[in-house]
Write an enzyme that holds these catalytic residues in place. Structure first.
Site, PDB file in Angstrom:
ATOM      1  N   TYR A  23       7.365 -36.367  -8.826  1.00  0.00           N
ATOM      2  CA  TYR A  23       6.184 -36.051  -9.627  1.00  0.00           C
ATOM      3  C   TYR A  23       6.149 -36.700 -11.001  1.00  0.00           C
ATOM      4  O   TYR A  23       5.139 -36.621 -11.694  1.00  0.00           O
ATOM      5  CB  TYR A  23       6.054 -34.530  -9.781  1.00  0.00           C
ATOM      6  CG  TYR A  23       5.920 -33.831  -8.456  1.00  0.00           C
ATOM      7  CD1 TYR A  23       4.775 -33.963  -7.685  1.00  0.00           C
ATOM      8  CD2 TYR A  23       6.948 -33.037  -7.957  1.00  0.00           C
ATOM      9  CE1 TYR A  23       4.656 -33.332  -6.457  1.00  0.00           C
ATOM     10  CE2 TYR A  23       6.837 -32.396  -6.736  1.00  0.00           C
ATOM     11  CZ  TYR A  23       5.691 -32.552  -5.994  1.00  0.00           C
ATOM     12  OH  TYR A  23       5.575 -31.923  -4.780  1.00  0.00           O
ATOM     13  N   HIS A  99      -3.320 -34.820  -4.230  1.00  0.00           N
ATOM     14  CA  HIS A  99      -1.887 -34.540  -4.246  1.00  0.00           C
ATOM     15  C   HIS A  99      -1.198 -35.729  -4.894  1.00  0.00           C
ATOM     16  O   HIS A  99      -1.539 -36.885  -4.605  1.00  0.00           O
ATOM     17  CB  HIS A  99      -1.332 -34.335  -2.832  1.00  0.00           C
ATOM     18  CG  HIS A  99      -1.829 -33.100  -2.186  1.00  0.00           C
ATOM     19  ND1 HIS A  99      -1.271 -31.865  -2.418  1.00  0.00           N
ATOM     20  CD2 HIS A  99      -2.853 -32.909  -1.331  1.00  0.00           C
ATOM     21  CE1 HIS A  99      -1.932 -30.951  -1.715  1.00  0.00           C
ATOM     22  NE2 HIS A  99      -2.899 -31.567  -1.050  1.00  0.00           N
TER      23      HIS A  99
END
EC number: 4.2.1.10
Length: 153
Positions: A23, A99
């Site tokens: 991330y 996402h």
């Protein structure tokens, strides 16, 4: 000016701290500020929201569905949530699912989304850029809808 709700699901408040290899190091606050600036540049207002609770996300969708023109949603681990999908359907506001990671290249459970069938599109795998792409796509969708309505009036 379009009003866009930005919804982030569980654990997204830990951006920049958890799984930085997946991330990155950007925090949710930094991402929100960057997206708010992009939205303003594109003629929109962005209303960010994050919750670790499915019920709170549904409540937010119900509330903002009355005042927003569209939704960019990263349901995170709630991608399999029928109640969130039903909330999006119920408020009848166009949504884009995003996402940061490519959910189709991860564990099988990541790639099952109940949200995407009620959305106008989905963007995955571009890190924080997934949000920018999703926002741009949603705004283009809204502008096309407005043009079609104007031409049919």
């Amino acid at each position: 000016m379009y009003r866009i709700a930005l919804v982030n699901g569980p654990n997204m408040n830990l951006l920049g701290k958890r799984e930085v290899g997946v991330y990155g190091t950007e925090t949710l606050e930094q991402l929100n500020r960057k997206l708010q600036a992009l939205a303003a540049e594109l003629g929109a207002e962005l209303i960010p929201f994050q919750s670790n609770s499915e019920g709170a996300i549904i409540d937010f969708l119900h509330e903002t569905g009355q005042t927003c023109d569209g939704i960019v949603i990263n349901p995170a681990s709630l991608s399999q949530s029928y109640p969130i999908a039903e909330a999006i359907t119920g408020i009848q506001v166009p949504a884009v699912e995003v996402h940061m990671s490519n959910i189709y290249a991860r564990e099988a459970w990541h790639s099952k989304s109940m949200i995407v069938p009620v959305c106008v599109g989905q963007v995955v795998g571009f890190g924080g850029g997934s949000y920018s792409l999703g926002l741009r796509g949603l705004l283009e969708h809204l502008r096309i809808q407005d043009t079609v309505r104007a031409n049919n009036a």
